[in-house]
Design a protein around this motif. Structure first.
Motif, PDB file in Angstrom:
ATOM      1  N   GLU A 438      48.164  47.314  24.846  1.00 27.99           N
ATOM      2  CA  GLU A 438      46.896  47.865  24.363  1.00 27.99           C
ATOM      3  C   GLU A 438      46.023  46.716  23.860  1.00 27.99           C
ATOM      4  OE1 GLU A 438      47.334  50.668  21.148  1.00 27.99           O
ATOM      5  OE2 GLU A 438      45.176  51.007  21.015  1.00 27.99           O
ATOM      6  N   PRO A 439      45.114  46.221  24.716  1.00 29.85           N
ATOM      7  CA  PRO A 439      44.330  45.047  24.291  1.00 29.85           C
ATOM      8  C   PRO A 439      43.328  45.360  23.178  1.00 29.85           C
ATOM      9  CG  PRO A 439      43.768  45.694  26.550  1.00 29.85           C
ATOM     10  CD  PRO A 439      44.854  46.617  26.100  1.00 29.85           C
ATOM     11  N   THR A 440      42.908  46.593  23.051  1.00 33.83           N
ATOM     12  CA  THR A 440      41.896  47.083  22.090  1.00 33.83           C
ATOM     13  C   THR A 440      40.486  46.649  22.469  1.00 33.83           C
ATOM     14  OG1 THR A 440      41.679  45.359  20.402  1.00 33.83           O
ATOM     15  CG2 THR A 440      43.568  46.841  20.203  1.00 33.83           C
ATOM     16  N   GLU A 441      39.523  47.277  21.827  1.00 31.10           N
ATOM     17  CA  GLU A 441      38.120  47.042  22.165  1.00 31.10           C
ATOM     18  C   GLU A 441      37.603  45.709  21.650  1.00 31.10           C
ATOM     19  OE1 GLU A 441      39.090  49.059  19.748  1.00 31.10           O
ATOM     20  OE2 GLU A 441      37.714  48.959  18.046  1.00 31.10           O
ATOM     21  N   THR A 442      38.402  45.027  20.819  1.00 29.30           N
ATOM     22  CA  THR A 442      37.841  43.848  20.170  1.00 29.30           C
ATOM     23  C   THR A 442      38.217  42.516  20.827  1.00 29.30           C
ATOM     24  OG1 THR A 442      39.586  44.170  18.521  1.00 29.30           O
ATOM     25  CG2 THR A 442      37.366  44.791  17.873  1.00 29.30           C
ATOM     26  N   GLU A 443      38.930  42.535  21.965  1.00 27.37           N
ATOM     27  CA  GLU A 443      39.265  41.265  22.625  1.00 27.37           C
ATOM     28  C   GLU A 443      38.218  40.874  23.665  1.00 27.37           C
ATOM     29  OE1 GLU A 443      41.391  39.160  21.596  1.00 27.37           O
ATOM     30  OE2 GLU A 443      42.423  40.497  20.207  1.00 27.37           O
ATOM     31  N   THR A 444      37.962  39.585  23.774  1.00 23.68           N
ATOM     32  CA  THR A 444      36.988  39.102  24.758  1.00 23.68           C
ATOM     33  C   THR A 444      37.615  39.090  26.155  1.00 23.68           C
ATOM     34  OG1 THR A 444      37.739  36.830  24.510  1.00 23.68           O
ATOM     35  CG2 THR A 444      35.929  37.538  23.077  1.00 23.68           C
ATOM     36  N   LEU A 445      36.748  38.994  27.172  1.00 28.29           N
ATOM     37  CA  LEU A 445      37.226  38.865  28.549  1.00 28.29           C
ATOM     38  C   LEU A 445      38.190  37.699  28.688  1.00 28.29           C
ATOM     39  CD1 LEU A 445      34.152  39.306  30.920  1.00 28.29           C
ATOM     40  CD2 LEU A 445      36.092  40.835  30.589  1.00 28.29           C
ATOM     41  N   GLU A 446      37.820  36.558  28.054  1.00 26.79           N
ATOM     42  CA  GLU A 446      38.647  35.345  28.187  1.00 26.79           C
ATOM     43  C   GLU A 446      40.045  35.576  27.610  1.00 26.79           C
ATOM     44  OE1 GLU A 446      35.585  35.381  26.842  1.00 26.79           O
ATOM     45  OE2 GLU A 446      34.448  34.403  28.440  1.00 26.79           O
ATOM     46  N   ASN A 447      40.107  36.273  26.475  1.00 30.36           N
ATOM     47  CA  ASN A 447      41.424  36.527  25.875  1.00 30.36           C
ATOM     48  C   ASN A 447      42.259  37.437  26.764  1.00 30.36           C
ATOM     49  OD1 ASN A 447      40.796  34.988  23.691  1.00 30.36           O
ATOM     50  ND2 ASN A 447      40.346  36.705  22.316  1.00 30.36           N
ATOM     51  N   ILE A 448      41.600  38.434  27.342  1.00 27.80           N
ATOM     52  CA  ILE A 448      42.325  39.365  28.216  1.00 27.80           C
ATOM     53  C   ILE A 448      42.853  38.615  29.439  1.00 27.80           C
ATOM     54  CG2 ILE A 448      42.020  41.381  29.720  1.00 27.80           C
ATOM     55  CD1 ILE A 448      40.022  42.443  27.603  1.00 27.80           C
ATOM     56  N   GLU A 449      42.010  37.733  29.997  1.00 26.20           N
ATOM     57  CA  GLU A 449      42.439  36.946  31.168  1.00 26.20           C
ATOM     58  C   GLU A 449      43.582  36.002  30.790  1.00 26.20           C
ATOM     59  OE1 GLU A 449      38.645  35.359  32.236  1.00 26.20           O
ATOM     60  OE2 GLU A 449      38.021  37.246  33.184  1.00 26.20           O
ATOM     61  N   ALA A 450      43.474  35.399  29.611  1.00 21.81           N
ATOM     62  CA  ALA A 450      44.526  34.473  29.176  1.00 21.81           C
ATOM     63  C   ALA A 450      45.853  35.222  29.017  1.00 21.81           C
ATOM     64  CB  ALA A 450      44.133  33.802  27.864  1.00 21.81           C
ATOM     65  N   TYR A 451      45.774  36.444  28.516  1.00 23.91           N
ATOM     66  CA  TYR A 451      47.003  37.222  28.315  1.00 23.91           C
ATOM     67  C   TYR A 451      47.654  37.543  29.661  1.00 23.91           C
ATOM     68  CZ  TYR A 451      50.174  40.003  25.511  1.00 23.91           C
ATOM     69  OH  TYR A 451      51.300  40.467  24.866  1.00 23.91           O
ATOM     70  N   ALA A 452      46.804  37.929  30.632  1.00 23.68           N
ATOM     71  CA  ALA A 452      47.327  38.229  31.972  1.00 23.68           C
ATOM     72  C   ALA A 452      47.948  36.964  32.578  1.00 23.68           C
ATOM     73  CB  ALA A 452      46.209  38.766  32.859  1.00 23.68           C
ATOM     74  N   ASP A 453      47.279  35.819  32.391  1.00 20.59           N
ATOM     75  CA  ASP A 453      47.821  34.548  32.914  1.00 20.59           C
ATOM     76  C   ASP A 453      49.214  34.274  32.350  1.00 20.59           C
ATOM     77  OD1 ASP A 453      45.660  34.005  34.428  1.00 20.59           O
ATOM     78  OD2 ASP A 453      44.758  32.517  33.060  1.00 20.59           O
ATOM     79  N   VAL A 454      49.356  34.529  31.042  1.00 21.57           N
ATOM     80  CA  VAL A 454      50.641  34.262  30.403  1.00 21.57           C
ATOM     81  C   VAL A 454      51.726  35.159  31.011  1.00 21.57           C
ATOM     82  CG1 VAL A 454      51.910  34.584  28.238  1.00 21.57           C
ATOM     83  CG2 VAL A 454      49.743  33.340  28.239  1.00 21.57           C
TER      84      VAL A 454
END
Ligand SMILES: *Cc1c(COP(=O)(O)O)cnc(C)c1O
Length: 505
Positions: A438-454
């Motif tokens: 659950e990434p939540t509404e407060t994460e930026t695109l970059e953070n979401i992409e970084a999480y997927a990369d990890v």
């Protein structure tokens, strides 16, 4: 040569040196000293100390460093991304923290007379009404201290209502197999027999199973929407009709309203009772066991059963009423976890009606974007083709585990080395090797992409770097914990006791 650093000491007491002080106070004058002695006489003999408290003796910087260091060993939403599905770790606006610390709020005491706490009563009264509007029900009680307690209160109210209506025989509560464990537990504590409803192929509750299992003993059904797989229960209207036709009541587990805020309302979907975890949906730092708040709302026919006290608005101000005839009684001291409720009030007011809609929109977008970036040959989605996830989603790491032996639990440990928190693992129970994100509404695109990369890079390196993954985390303040001993009573020592002289020798 390596020497253990002084700051490796976990306990201040070990750093203590005779005579070191971290404060300076003026000397006691004799008059004040005698006053203190008079006061000491008021303490009964057997409760007085016979020796000075053995406090550590330290300089101010040592104490400061100790606590700052401890805070740095911790991980929280203010440090990095924390997409813990179902638990909703969203950013907590600092303005709310500041308002809670305002002395006009922070120094209130529940034993003050009502005339001196009109402000907080007004805030709580308004919050009850805001939640009623958001959930589409008639009234709310803010008392329950957590979602689980809200569920218990809801189930008890259902029971009392059915008994008063001449249906005391109704003793079965339907609960889907994907439900949070608190649902069957709360129903059982309120005296119901729990009847498990299997999920369909789509991951939603099976209408066929509901039809088969509903009968004249059905007291009601507890449903989580979106369910714990992050899927909207598309057959709600049909399911709730089945239960209502049999004389039962519908309970909505709204621990996570994140996907639906400002879009649909449980009351409009046919639910009679609803709880909302304000510590998830409306921010508030939480975790490690609390504190939280799980306000519970009801349609008008159940309102007389709400716990007391109720906040009443009269021409001359607000008061607490303990007199309701049919109430299930008080369920928490005073009027709930006020500081948590106050943060929810700030969060709702700061966003407003349109802002709350944006929350649900962005929470759902963030979750679907993250899901779209994951490598599906390692992380298998549980949503069917064409059905979007809501504010969270569940993938199964079974394909990864079959191929490489690296399990969902190992992936979760490996993520920690990247300065991010792992998702919820092994829940819901109906998915093997579950990762609930659950990434939540407060994460930026970059953070979401970084999480997927990890996540993707852990999967792609899991063959060559298996050993390293299996021994992770490597970069955290403590390494891999002994999970068996951490969760067994008696095997973890959490208190510190000074040895006395005889034990030392
Ligand atoms: C968190 C949660 C609960 C329980 O709430 P607590 O405040 O932890 O007692 C119940 N249902 C769902 C779906 C949840 O996510």
């Amino acid at each position: 040569m390596y020497r253990q650093a002084v700051w490796d000491e976990p306990i201040l007491k070990h750093l203590s040196r005779e005579g070191r002080v971290g404060y300076s106070l003026p000397p006691l004058d004799s008059e004040f000293k005698s006053k203190i002695e008079d006061l000491a006489d008021l303490v009964p003999e057997k409760m007085r100390r016979d020796k000075e408290p053995n406090l550590p003796q330290l300089s101010e910087p040592e104490v400061l460093r100790h606590y700052v260091r401890l805070s740095q060993m911790n991980f929280g939403i203010d440090v990095g991304m924390y997409p813990l599905g179902s638990c909703t770790m969203k950013y907590n606006p600092k303005v709310s923290q500041r308002i809670c610390r305002d002395p006009r709020i922070a120094y209130l005491h529940p034993y003050q007379s009502e005339s001196t706490v009109q402000g907080i009563l007004e805030i709580l009264y308004e919050l009850e009404h805001m939640l009623s509007e958001i959930a589409g029900v008639s009234s709310f009680s803010l008392q329950p201290a957590a979602g689980a307690q809200g569920e218990y209160v809801g189930a008890l109210m259902m029971k009392h209502y059915l008994q008063d209506s001449g249906f005391g025989n109704k003793n079965e509560m339907l609960v889907p197999d994907s439900a949070h464990g608190t649902n069957p537990a709360s129903a059982a504590m309120a005296g119901f027999k729990v009847v498990k409803i299997p999920s369909s192929e789509k991951g939603t509750v099976s209408v066929e199973a509901v039809k088969r299992l509903v009968n004249q003993n059905t007291a009601g059904m507890m449903l989580t929407v979106p369910n714990t797989l992050g899927i909207f229960e598309s057959d709600i209207v049909e399911v709730s009709k089945q239960v209502h036709d049999a004389g039962g009541l519908m309970y909505y587990d709204g621990a996570n309203m994140n996907a639906l805020l400002g879009r649909v309302r449980p009351g409009d979907m046919g639910f009679d009772v609803v709880h909302i975890n304000v510590h998830k949906t409306f921010a508030t730092p939480h975790g490690g066991g609390g504190p939280g708040a799980g306000p519970v709302g009801v349609v008008s026919k159940l309102a007389p059963y709400l716990p007391v006290p109720r906040i009443i608005k009269r021409d001359d101000g607000y008061s607490l009423d303990y007199q309701a005839e049919k109430t299930i009684g008080p369920i928490k001291s005073f009027y709930g976890n006020i500081a948590v409720l106050l943060r929810a009030y700030c969060y709702i007011l700061s966003l407003g009606r349109e802002g709350l809609k944006t929350v649900s929109e962005q929470a759902v977008l963030a979750s679907n974007y993250l899901l779209s970036l994951l490598n599906k040959s390692s992380y298998k989605p549980t949503t069917s083709e064409g059905i979007p996830a809501k504010h969270e989603f569940v993938v199964s790491a079974s394909p990864l585990k079959r191929r490489t032996g690296v399990s969902a639990g190992e992936v979760a440990k490996a993520i920690l080395d990247f300065g991010m928190h792992s998702p919820t693992t092994y829940f819901p129970l109906i998915v093997s090797e579950a990762l609930m994100i659950e990434p939540t509404e407060t994460e930026t695109l970059e953070n979401i992409e970084a999480y997927a990369d990890v996540l993707n890079s852990i999967a792609s390196s899991s063959e060559q770097e298996k050993e390293q993954i299996m021994a992770s985390p490597h970069n955290t303040s403590v390494g891999r914990l002994d999970e068996y001993h951490a969760s067994h009573p008696g095997s973890m020592i959490l208190s510190w006791k000074e040895l006395d002289q005889t034990e030392k020798t």
